[in-house]
Design an enzyme around this catalytic site. Structure first.
Site, mmCIF file in Angstrom:
data_model
loop_
_atom_site.group_PDB
_atom_site.id
_atom_site.type_symbol
_atom_site.label_atom_id
_atom_site.label_comp_id
_atom_site.label_asym_id
_atom_site.label_seq_id
_atom_site.Cartn_x
_atom_site.Cartn_y
_atom_site.Cartn_z
ATOM 1 C CD GLN A 178 -2.874 -1.214 2.317
ATOM 2 O OE1 GLN A 178 -2.520 -1.868 3.281
ATOM 3 N NE2 GLN A 178 -4.026 -0.561 2.309
ATOM 4 C CG HIS A 197 -1.002 -6.256 5.120
ATOM 5 N ND1 HIS A 197 -0.928 -5.646 6.350
ATOM 6 C CD2 HIS A 197 -2.155 -5.794 4.572
ATOM 7 C CE1 HIS A 197 -1.972 -4.848 6.529
ATOM 8 N NE2 HIS A 197 -2.731 -4.925 5.453
ATOM 9 C CG ASN A 211 -3.548 -7.515 7.823
ATOM 10 O OD1 ASN A 211 -3.574 -6.993 8.940
ATOM 11 N ND2 ASN A 211 -4.336 -7.122 6.833
ATOM 12 C CD GLU A 212 -7.960 -6.602 8.432
ATOM 13 O OE1 GLU A 212 -8.383 -6.596 7.258
ATOM 14 O OE2 GLU A 212 -8.104 -5.640 9.201
HETATM 15 C C1 FCB Z 1 -7.636 -3.241 6.877
HETATM 16 C C2 FCB Z 1 -6.364 -3.645 6.156
HETATM 17 C C3 FCB Z 1 -5.486 -2.498 5.773
HETATM 18 C C4 FCB Z 1 -6.262 -1.285 5.326
HETATM 19 C C5 FCB Z 1 -7.368 -0.959 6.304
HETATM 20 C C6 FCB Z 1 -8.172 0.256 5.948
HETATM 21 O O1 FCB Z 1 -8.621 -4.184 6.645
HETATM 22 O O2 FCB Z 1 -5.613 -4.518 6.946
HETATM 23 O O3 FCB Z 1 -4.585 -2.945 4.800
HETATM 24 O O4 FCB Z 1 -6.716 -1.473 4.049
HETATM 25 O O5 FCB Z 1 -8.218 -2.051 6.448
#
Ligand code: FCB
Length: 411
Positions: A18, A109, A153-154
């Protein structure tokens, strides 16, 4: 006046894809080319300007910074690891250490190397082995300088966006594949957790502290009737806690594969079922007419009180918790500061109730490429002019800086 403890980690988060720019070996890059959507291009040129960006973070009182390593830079071809790119991340981490900023390093990520996705990506069982090899290479090289790691990540967001809703690469809409991916991501995390702990032991180093960054939402029933209460409960179990529970206690011996819990919190979801059916239980949301609240520029509800509930729910796992992301995209910088302040108040309240919170990382240090939404959403403490790449520190950043520097939030 609210006081946070000494040693609390204060800072902001970013991810490589990003902010860095020119990540041409990643599956996202390929997808952007072919999908006709936004191009990440040079992003914020953070790859070149990271030292200056860290100077700004330092001047804003940050003592921690979350960043990610771009796997597709480290391993641009299968099994061919790039020493040059490794050296880059080594320099990035040293630049943080030199400024007394604690690095919190994410290994995955959302983006993957192109060769990896061409082979079926996370749907395939061999993804676990590939990820481990990459983790091994990176950890051995950086262990001396990194204590905190986020493996993935997530995972829940990655699975839902890439394999259920099909809005991110590889744009699949398949529950069956989603189940495979979840299985593989969980195995990858657990295996990486063990491997990384082993490496630290071999090298006689303290730590590491390893987690995932789990996206959590407040699921709020629009009406407090049985079906909405049930749906809210279910979504909390599945979306917030499902993946987490697989790795917090992943077998009968309850061996844990987590040293702390990383939480990304942004918003609430208003649960309002149109009728009682499985898809409705999983997905129906209210339009907020009956329960209005302010929204960010992407239309996400602003709901700081929800963070309190989410944090209390994590208490039962008996692990420290770190807010690995929390933030707002908005053209209104006053709203940004109000957002931060309100969330900090609820964090503090949760701490008073016994949640062991160790840090707060705002998303994001600077405006950046917001995936399929492009560059329009402005999440940054620092604004970016994408023509000149000039950085402008926002007022909200300076207000947040006061908290970072003193540990005190004035009313
Ligand atoms: C999260 C992500 C991050 C960014 C934020 C706004 O879900 O981990 O990369 O996009 O949202």
């Amino acid at each position: 006046m609210i006081k946070f403890p000494q040693g609390f980690l204060w800072g902001a988060a970013t991810s490589a894809y990003q902010v860095e720019g020119n990540n041409a070996n990643a599956d996202w890059w390929e997808w952007e080319k072919n999908s006709g959507r936004f191009r990440s291009g040079r992003a914020c040129r953070h790859y070149e300007f990271y030292k200056r960006d860290f100077d700004l973070a330092k001047s804003l009182g940050h003592n921690a910074h979350r960043l990610s390593i771009e796997w597709s830079r480290i391993e641009p071809r299968e099994g061919k690891f790039s020493r040059r790119e490794l050296k880059h991340y080594f320099d990035v981490i040293l630049a943080l250490r030199k400024r007394n900023i604690e690095p919190i390093v994410t290994l995955h990520h959302f983006t993957n190397p192109i060769w990896f996705s061409k082979q079926g990506g996370w749907v395939k069982r061999r993804s676990v082995g590939y990820f481990l090899r990459y983790c091994d290479f990176v950890t051995r090289s950086l262990a001396r300088y990194v204590r905190y790691w986020i493996t993935i990540n997530e995972p829940t967001i990655y699975i839902s966006h890439a394999y259920i809703m099909g809005v991110w690469p590889p744009q699949e809409k398949s529950y069956l594949k989603a189940i495979e991916v979840e299985e593989n991501l969980a195995s990858a995390h657990i295996a990486a957790f063990r491997l990384m702990h082993k490496i630290y032991k071999e090298l006689k180093l303290d730590g590491p502290y390893i987690s995932i960054a789990q996206n959590m939402m407040a699921f709020v029933p629009g009406k407090r009737d049985l079906k909405n209460l049930f749906a809210a409960y279910l979504r909390d179990r599945v979306y917030n806690l499902g993946f987490l529970e697989r790795i917090v206690r992943h077998n009968i011996l309850r061996y844990k594969a987590m040293d702390f819990i990383g939480v990304n919190y942004y918003s609430r979801q208003l649960v309002e079922l149109k009728k009682f059916g499985i898809p409705n239980l999983a997905m129906d949301v209210g339009d907020g007419r009956r329960h209005p609240c302010e929204r960010n520029s992407l239309g996400w509800d602003i709901y700081p009180e929800g963070l309190y509930g989410v944090l209390l729910e994590l208490k039962k796992y008996g692990l420290p918790v770190m807010i690995t992301e929390n933030g707002i995209c908005t053209p209104d910088d006053n709203l940004r500061w109000n957002y931060i302040r309100a969330h900090l108040k609820y964090i503090h309240r949760a701490m008073k109730k016994g949640v062991n919170l160790t840090g707060y990382l705002y998303w994001s240090l600077m405006d950046n490429f917001e995936w399929d939404k492009g560059f329009a959403p402005r999440f940054g403490l620092i604004g970016i002019d994408y023509k000149t790449y000039r950085r402008t520190v926002r007022k909200s950043a300076r207000k947040f800086a006061r908290v970072c520097k003193t540990g005190v939030l004035e009313d």
